[in-house]
Design a protein around this motif. Structure first.
Motif, mmCIF file in Angstrom:
data_model
loop_
_atom_site.group_PDB
_atom_site.id
_atom_site.type_symbol
_atom_site.label_atom_id
_atom_site.label_comp_id
_atom_site.label_asym_id
_atom_site.label_seq_id
_atom_site.Cartn_x
_atom_site.Cartn_y
_atom_site.Cartn_z
ATOM 1 N N THR A 23 23.820 2.206 58.969
ATOM 2 C CA THR A 23 23.326 3.634 58.451
ATOM 3 C C THR A 23 23.429 4.609 59.135
ATOM 4 O O THR A 23 23.093 4.423 60.561
ATOM 5 N N ARG A 24 23.342 6.031 58.162
ATOM 6 C CA ARG A 24 22.797 6.846 59.394
ATOM 7 C C ARG A 24 22.165 6.987 59.589
ATOM 8 O O ARG A 24 21.168 7.937 60.497
ATOM 9 N N GLN A 25 20.555 6.890 59.577
ATOM 10 C CA GLN A 25 19.463 6.456 59.970
ATOM 11 C C GLN A 25 18.544 5.137 60.358
ATOM 12 O O GLN A 25 18.728 3.708 59.476
ATOM 13 N N ARG A 26 18.216 5.362 61.173
ATOM 14 C CA ARG A 26 17.730 4.278 61.435
ATOM 15 C C ARG A 26 15.794 3.873 61.206
ATOM 16 O O ARG A 26 14.731 3.809 60.660
ATOM 17 N N ASP A 27 15.683 2.199 61.416
ATOM 18 C CA ASP A 27 14.480 1.793 60.906
ATOM 19 C C ASP A 27 14.717 1.672 59.224
ATOM 20 O O ASP A 27 13.513 2.305 58.645
ATOM 21 N N MET A 28 15.630 1.541 59.114
ATOM 22 C CA MET A 28 15.744 1.642 56.360
ATOM 23 C C MET A 28 15.307 0.551 56.145
ATOM 24 O O MET A 28 15.402 -0.565 56.655
ATOM 25 N N LEU A 29 14.891 0.280 55.675
ATOM 26 C CA LEU A 29 14.527 -0.516 54.522
ATOM 27 C C LEU A 29 15.801 -1.236 53.624
ATOM 28 O O LEU A 29 16.241 0.180 52.582
ATOM 29 N N LYS A 30 16.747 -1.827 53.701
ATOM 30 C CA LYS A 30 17.892 -2.444 53.215
ATOM 31 C C LYS A 30 17.407 -3.439 52.535
ATOM 32 O O LYS A 30 16.508 -4.877 52.687
ATOM 33 N N SER A 31 18.239 -4.164 51.006
ATOM 34 C CA SER A 31 19.097 -4.635 50.194
ATOM 35 C C SER A 31 20.101 -4.457 49.707
ATOM 36 O O SER A 31 20.614 -4.153 50.060
ATOM 37 N N TRP A 32 20.103 -6.036 49.056
ATOM 38 C CA TRP A 32 21.375 -5.609 49.295
ATOM 39 C C TRP A 32 21.787 -6.430 47.519
ATOM 40 O O TRP A 32 21.075 -7.373 46.885
ATOM 41 N N VAL A 33 23.115 -6.707 46.904
ATOM 42 C CA VAL A 33 23.492 -6.661 45.875
ATOM 43 C C VAL A 33 24.591 -7.675 45.763
ATOM 44 O O VAL A 33 25.974 -7.353 46.533
#
Length: 479
Positions: A290-300
């Motif tokens: 991602t372009r921003q650090r420490d983002m909250l990520k989830s997957w589908v």
């Protein structure tokens, strides 16, 4: 009365901008004060006023004539000061101890001055500094340790200087400033970029890495890197698209838009993003860059299947990437990563193509094919050796000086004929001497033996015939 009049005249003759560093701050006269903000901007100061209030949080000294920032510019520790503005002063000198009493600074503006060199460990005391502005100076030399100790630095502006070397140590994996998200080295004299090192950086660093308006030579490697950044919608590539130029080969040094090198000038190949490939029973790791650090990520998962805690083949790792395995054919498809941040949200898609074979199986197939090829080559070599390199064994006539006649005249010629000219030779018994009931295969040599001593000749014939009794017989010989 005359004394007071003289003092009054002297005060009127003094220039209004003659404020010195020894004069204490007087709000509403020397500077403007608003609570904990002290603004001394555009006061024609040649030195920093002394005796600043201990509660000063913001100190604005911009647009003055302060050319040197000495170690003793403030004799007391300003523990509340978090912003110091010194732009547009013609500043040419920074003492190595200039920031010892302002260690709580978070914002430092030294832009639009006359700085040329950044010496070693110059900013080391500023461990809380977050923003450092050094643009529009004459900086040409930066010591590799100049920014050491800036563990909280997030934004560094070095544009519009005379820098010739890209400061890779600031963003490289092992030595980089951990919190740095913006590095601006645009409009300098950088002629070479470490393209391979920059390509492997995380997207949140590349998003704030500005290097436009530098005399970079045009190349397909530069185009490929910038084109990928543009497809990822990184700010450093999209915000200054028309300012990313390079110099074409040749003496004219013409400028060209870097993102158009594939159309007109160098005919570079178009950039395509290759999907992830995998084999059966393999484990793969899908990144969410991602372009921003420490983002909250989830997957589908493919088929719009939500990733649950009970899924045994897929799990989210600590850095937000997704591990899938052991791979099956059902794992093919599009994986979606949703990233939520403070400033914006992102959605990334990763396509996985699973081959209907194991990676080890493919390697075994290659090994089998290689072994078969080697075996065929070895067999061919053995055949060639047998046909052409087999030594000729002449049992019948080992002596020298024998009369070699036409190939069909004797058994000797049949034995010496090449293997590919195969024939059956029958010996004509007429005219040959009989010895011990056998036919002498070397009867042709009688004329030579008659000229020698008959006693020795007779003895030699007998011993010679006996030695050949096991080889030469009445039976036809097939060669």
């Amino acid at each position: 009365v005359l004394g007071l009049f003289a003092l009054l005249v002297l005060s009127l003759l003094l220039p209004s901008g003659a404020t010195t560093s020894s004069k204490p701050v007087t709000c509403l006269k020397t500077c403007l004060c608003a609570s904990n903000i002290v603004s001394c901007s555009k006061m024609n100061l040649t030195g920093i006023p002394m005796a600043l209030p201990h509660y000063t949080a913001v100190l604005d000294l911009s647009f003055n004539q302060i050319t040197k920032l000495k170690a003793e510019w403030t004799p007391v520790k300003l523990s509340m000061l978090h912003s110091l503005l010194l732009s547009h002063n013609g500043l040419t000198f920074l003492s190595s101890e200039a920031f010892l009493y302002v260690t709580r600074l978070r914002y430092l503006d030294l832009s639009s001055n006359g700085l040329k060199i950044l010496e070693e460990f110059i900013f080391e005391p500023l461990e809380h500094l977050e923003v450092l502005l050094l643009y529009n100076n004459y900086i040409s030399q930066i010591d590799r340790t100049a920014f050491s100790g800036l563990n909280s630095l997030q934004k560094l502006y070095l544009s519009q200087n005379q820098i010739q070397r890209f400061p890779l140590e600031l963003v490289k994996e092992r030595n980089r400033l951990e919190k740095l998200t913006l590095l601006d080295v645009s409009t300098n004299r950088v002629k070479l970029l470490p393209i391979q090192e920059l390509q492997v950086l995380p997207a949140w660093i590349k998003n704030g890495l500005y290097f436009h308006n530098n005399p970079l030579p045009c190349s397909c490697e530069l185009y490929s890197m910038l084109a990928r950044w543009h497809r990822q919608e990184l700010s450093s590539a999209t915000d200054f698209r028309d300012d990313h130029t390079c110099l074409l080969p040749g003496t004219q040094k013409e400028k060209a838009l870097t993102l158009e090198l594939n159309k007109v000038h160098l005919n570079c190949s178009a950039v395509t993003i290759i999907d992830e490939e995998a084999y059966l029973e393999q484990f793969i790791r899908l990144g969410c860059d991602t372009r921003q650090r420490d983002m909250l990520k989830s997957w589908v998962l493919p088929g719009n299947v939500q990733l649950s805690s009970g899924n045994q083949s897929s799990r989210v790792l600590s850095d937000g990437s997704l591990q899938v395995g052991p791979i099956t054919l059902e794992d093919s498809g599009i994986y979606t990563c949703y990233a939520v941040g403070d400033s914006f949200n992102e959605t990334l898609y990763v396509t996985v193509l699973v081959h209907n074979a194991t990676q080890a199986g493919g390697q075994e197939g290659m090994k089998t094919a290689y072994t078969t090829l080697v075996g065929c080559l070895a067999s061919a070599m053995m055949v060639l050796i047998y046909l052409y390199l087999t030594p000729c064994r002449c049992f019948c006539c080992p002596g020298q000086g024998l009369d070699k006649r036409a190939p069909g005249d004797s058994l000797h010629s049949s034995i010496l004929s090449p293997p590919f000219n195969r024939h059956v030779a029958f010996q004509d018994p007429k005219g040959l001497l009989e010895q011990n009931g056998r036919l002498s295969p070397c009867g042709e040599e009688d004329e030579e033996w008659r000229e020698e001593d008959r006693g020795r000749q007779e003895q030699r014939r007998k011993s010679y015939a006996e030695s050949l009794s096991s080889v030469c017989s009445d039976t036809p010989i097939v060669v």
